[in-house]
Scaffold this motif. Structure first.
Motif, PDB file in Angstrom:
ATOM      1  N   GLN A 116      54.049  20.950  28.245  1.00 16.96           N
ATOM      2  CA  GLN A 116      53.712  22.325  28.635  1.00 16.96           C
ATOM      3  C   GLN A 116      54.725  23.365  28.191  1.00 16.96           C
ATOM      4  O   GLN A 116      54.384  24.548  28.093  1.00 16.96           O
ATOM      5  N   THR A 117      55.971  22.952  27.936  1.00 18.36           N
ATOM      6  CA  THR A 117      57.008  23.940  27.624  1.00 18.36           C
ATOM      7  C   THR A 117      57.616  23.760  26.239  1.00 18.36           C
ATOM      8  O   THR A 117      58.264  24.690  25.722  1.00 18.36           O
ATOM      9  N   GLY A 118      57.454  22.583  25.647  1.00 17.51           N
ATOM     10  CA  GLY A 118      58.111  22.298  24.382  1.00 17.51           C
ATOM     11  C   GLY A 118      59.545  21.834  24.526  1.00 17.51           C
ATOM     12  O   GLY A 118      60.203  21.496  23.536  1.00 17.51           O
ATOM     13  N   TYR A 119      60.055  21.804  25.761  1.00 17.67           N
ATOM     14  CA  TYR A 119      61.427  21.349  26.003  1.00 17.67           C
ATOM     15  C   TYR A 119      61.418  19.824  26.015  1.00 17.67           C
ATOM     16  O   TYR A 119      60.788  19.204  26.880  1.00 17.67           O
ATOM     17  N   ASN A 120      62.144  19.199  25.097  1.00 22.80           N
ATOM     18  CA  ASN A 120      62.084  17.749  24.920  1.00 22.80           C
ATOM     19  C   ASN A 120      63.026  17.061  25.919  1.00 22.80           C
ATOM     20  O   ASN A 120      64.216  16.887  25.647  1.00 22.80           O
ATOM     21  N   VAL A 121      62.472  16.652  27.053  1.00 25.98           N
ATOM     22  CA  VAL A 121      63.288  16.045  28.109  1.00 25.98           C
ATOM     23  C   VAL A 121      63.816  14.686  27.667  1.00 25.98           C
ATOM     24  O   VAL A 121      64.983  14.348  27.901  1.00 25.98           O
ATOM     25  N   ALA A 122      62.980  13.888  27.013  1.00 32.25           N
ATOM     26  CA  ALA A 122      63.418  12.562  26.572  1.00 32.25           C
ATOM     27  C   ALA A 122      64.562  12.665  25.568  1.00 32.25           C
ATOM     28  O   ALA A 122      65.498  11.852  25.596  1.00 32.25           O
ATOM     29  N   GLN A 123      64.496  13.651  24.695  1.00 33.96           N
ATOM     30  CA  GLN A 123      65.574  13.851  23.731  1.00 33.96           C
ATOM     31  C   GLN A 123      66.885  14.130  24.446  1.00 33.96           C
ATOM     32  O   GLN A 123      67.929  13.565  24.121  1.00 33.96           O
ATOM     33  N   ARG A 124      66.813  15.002  25.448  1.00 31.13           N
ATOM     34  CA  ARG A 124      68.041  15.318  26.189  1.00 31.13           C
ATOM     35  C   ARG A 124      68.549  14.096  26.943  1.00 31.13           C
ATOM     36  O   ARG A 124      69.762  13.867  27.014  1.00 31.13           O
ATOM     37  N   PHE A 125      67.636  13.291  27.478  1.00 31.94           N
ATOM     38  CA  PHE A 125      68.060  12.099  28.214  1.00 31.94           C
ATOM     39  C   PHE A 125      68.765  11.112  27.284  1.00 31.94           C
ATOM     40  O   PHE A 125      69.835  10.585  27.620  1.00 31.94           O
ATOM     41  N   VAL A 126      68.179  10.833  26.125  1.00 35.94           N
ATOM     42  CA  VAL A 126      68.793   9.863  25.216  1.00 35.94           C
ATOM     43  C   VAL A 126      70.104  10.420  24.668  1.00 35.94           C
ATOM     44  O   VAL A 126      71.070   9.673  24.452  1.00 35.94           O
ATOM     45  N   ASP A 127      70.182  11.723  24.465  1.00 32.92           N
ATOM     46  CA  ASP A 127      71.471  12.337  24.093  1.00 32.92           C
ATOM     47  C   ASP A 127      72.532  11.994  25.135  1.00 32.92           C
ATOM     48  O   ASP A 127      73.651  11.582  24.803  1.00 32.92           O
ATOM     49  N   ALA A 128      72.192  12.191  26.410  1.00 34.05           N
ATOM     50  CA  ALA A 128      73.145  11.945  27.492  1.00 34.05           C
ATOM     51  C   ALA A 128      73.508  10.467  27.580  1.00 34.05           C
ATOM     52  O   ALA A 128      74.673  10.112  27.805  1.00 34.05           O
ATOM     53  N   LEU A 129      72.515   9.605  27.385  1.00 36.11           N
ATOM     54  CA  LEU A 129      72.780   8.163  27.416  1.00 36.11           C
ATOM     55  C   LEU A 129      73.749   7.779  26.301  1.00 36.11           C
ATOM     56  O   LEU A 129      74.741   7.058  26.536  1.00 36.11           O
ATOM     57  N   GLU A 130      73.499   8.259  25.103  1.00 31.16           N
ATOM     58  CA  GLU A 130      74.377   7.935  23.976  1.00 31.16           C
ATOM     59  C   GLU A 130      75.786   8.474  24.202  1.00 31.16           C
ATOM     60  O   GLU A 130      76.776   7.816  23.858  1.00 31.16           O
ATOM     61  N   GLN A 131      75.890   9.659  24.784  1.00 30.68           N
ATOM     62  CA  GLN A 131      77.207  10.227  25.072  1.00 30.68           C
ATOM     63  C   GLN A 131      77.957   9.384  26.090  1.00 30.68           C
ATOM     64  O   GLN A 131      79.168   9.148  25.964  1.00 30.68           O
ATOM     65  N   GLN A 132      77.236   8.903  27.121  1.00 32.76           N
ATOM     66  CA  GLN A 132      77.879   8.045  28.113  1.00 32.76           C
ATOM     67  C   GLN A 132      78.374   6.747  27.472  1.00 32.76           C
ATOM     68  O   GLN A 132      79.484   6.277  27.751  1.00 32.76           O
ATOM     69  N   LEU A 133      77.563   6.165  26.610  1.00 31.37           N
ATOM     70  CA  LEU A 133      77.930   4.914  25.973  1.00 31.37           C
ATOM     71  C   LEU A 133      79.130   5.117  25.031  1.00 31.37           C
ATOM     72  O   LEU A 133      80.033   4.283  24.968  1.00 31.37           O
TER      73      LEU A 133
END
Length: 321
Positions: free
Chosen positions: A296-313
Motif C-alpha cells: 500500500q505504501t511502497g515502503y519495503n519492510v522486508a528489505q529494511r528487516f534483512v538490512d538490519a539482520l545483516e548488520q547485526q550479523l
C-alpha cells in the motif's frame, strides 16, 4: 549465507500476505540460502549440539507450489549464519521448550533472532504490564469475582485469553453485562486459567494499529486493522480491513520510547499493537503485516528487516574477531 527459518509448515503459508515469506524472498534476492524446519525438528543430545532436520528450499514465487526442495539434511544450528524463530503462537509449553533448545544453540554459538530468552520474557499479552503508563485499564486474573468487579467499574470491557492470536477468543461485554458470567467462566475454565480484561477503547473504530519496530526503530507506516460488519475485532484473521497509514505523533512517541528498550533485550523485530494512543500488545513471536504495508505504501519492510539482520550479523562477526 545459510538462513534457517523455524516456522509453521511451509504448505500452510499464504504467500500473498505472509511476512516470513517476504523475509525469505528478500533474503534469497541477496543470495542467501534458505533452510526451513519446524520446532519439532529441533533435537539435542549429550555429546552433540542442537540440530534440526531441515530442508533447503528455493522459491518459485508461484502459489500453491511456491517452493521446491533442494536438499534435506541434519543441520547444526551453530553452523548456519542465522536462525530466525518465526513460529506463530500459541505461546504454549511446546513453544517455550523450543526456545530453551534455541537458547542452548546460542550457547553453542548460534545467532538466533529474536533472542529466545527475550521471547520467553515477553509473552505477547502480558509484556505490556511493564509499561502501565501506555496501556488502558487492565486486569489479569482467573478470579471470576474480580472480573465482575472490573466490569462494574468500567462498564464496557474486552475479555481475552493470554495465549491466542488472530483475535481468537476475544469477547466484548457492554454495560448490560450480558453473558459476562458465562464468558468469564468459559475463558478462565471456571477459574483455572488466567485471562486479561481491559476497558473497551472506542478508538478501535479507527483501527487496531500494528507498528513495527526493526532493531528498535519504527517503520514509518502502521497497518490499521479496522473492524468490519459489526465486529469488535480488527484482526485480519477475523475479517478486519488493513489500511496502511503514516504513524501518528502518539505512535512515534510510544515507539521511540519502547524501541530502544526492546532492541537492547535482543528483540530485532517487534510488533506493537496500538488502539488510539494506548498500547494493547507487544508481539515478538512472529510479527506480521510486512506485505500489506509494502503493497500500500511502497515502503519495503522486508528489505529494511534483512538490512538490519545483516548488520547485526556483521557486528557480531566483528565483535568475535
Amino acid at each position: 549465507m545459510k538462513l534457517l527459518f523455524v516456522a509453521d509448515p511451509l504448505d500452510t503459508f499464504k504467500i500473498h500476505k505472509d511476512s516470513t515469506f517476504a523475509m525469505m524472498r528478500e533474503a534469497a534476492s541477496r543470495g542467501h540460502t534458505l533452510w526451513a524446519c519446524e520446532p519439532q525438528d529441533l533435537v539435542w543430545q549429550k555429546g552433540s549440539t542442537v540440530q534440526a532436520q531441515a530442508r533447503e528450499i528455493r522459491l518459485t514465487g508461484q502459489a500453491p507450489e511456491w517452493f521446491t526442495v533442494q536438499d534435506t539434511r541434519v543441520l547444526s544450528l551453530h553452523e548456519v549464519g542465522a536462525v530466525l524463530m518465526r513460529k506463530d503462537p500459541p505461546f504454549d509449553a511446546e513453544y517455550v521448550y523450543a526456545t530453551h533448545l534455541l537458547t542452548q544453540a546460542q550457547r553453542e554459538g548460534a545467532r538466533v533472532f529474536n533472542r529466545p530468552d527475550a521471547l520467553r520474557a515477553h509473552p505477547e499479552k502480558l509484556a505490556i504490564l511493564e509499561f502501565p503508563q501506555h496501556i488502558a485499564p487492565t486486569l489479569v486474573t482467573r478470579d471470576i469475582n474480580a472480573v465482575r468487579a472490573f466490569h462494574a467499574q468500567h462498564r464496557d470491557v474486552i475479555l481475552k485469553p493470554l495465549d491466542g492470536m488472530g483475535g481468537m477468543g476475544i469477547f466484548r461485554v457492554k454495560d448490560d453485562g450480558l453473558n459476562l458470567g458465562s464468558i468469564a467462566e468459559t475463558l478462565t475454565r471456571d477459574g483455572r486459567q488466567t485471562i486479561m480484561v481491559q476497558a473497551f477503547l472506542p478508538a478501535i473504530a479507527a483501527g487496531d494499529k500494528r507498528v513495527l519496530l526493526i532493531d528498535g526503530e519504527p517503520v514509518p507506516y502502521a497497518l490499521a486493522r479496522i473492524p468490519q460488519g459489526g465486529e469488535v475485532r480488527g484482526n485480519l484473521a477475523a475479517g478486519g480491513k488493513g489500511v496502511a497509514q503514516a504513524l501518528s505523533d502518539s505512535d512515534w512517541a510510544l515507539a521511540r520510547h519502547l524501541g530502544p528498550i526492546l532492541a537492547a533485550r535482543g528483540l530485532l523485530l517487534v510488533g506493537l499493537d496500538i488502539i488510539g494512543d494506548r498500547l494493547t500488545e507487544i508481539n515478538v513471536t512472529s510479527p506480521t503485516c510486512f506485505q500489506e504495508i509494502t503493497d500500500q505504501t511502497g515502503y519495503n519492510v522486508a528489505q529494511r528487516f534483512v538490512d538490519a539482520l545483516e548488520q547485526q550479523l556483521a557486528a557480531g562477526a566483528q565483535a568475535g574477531g
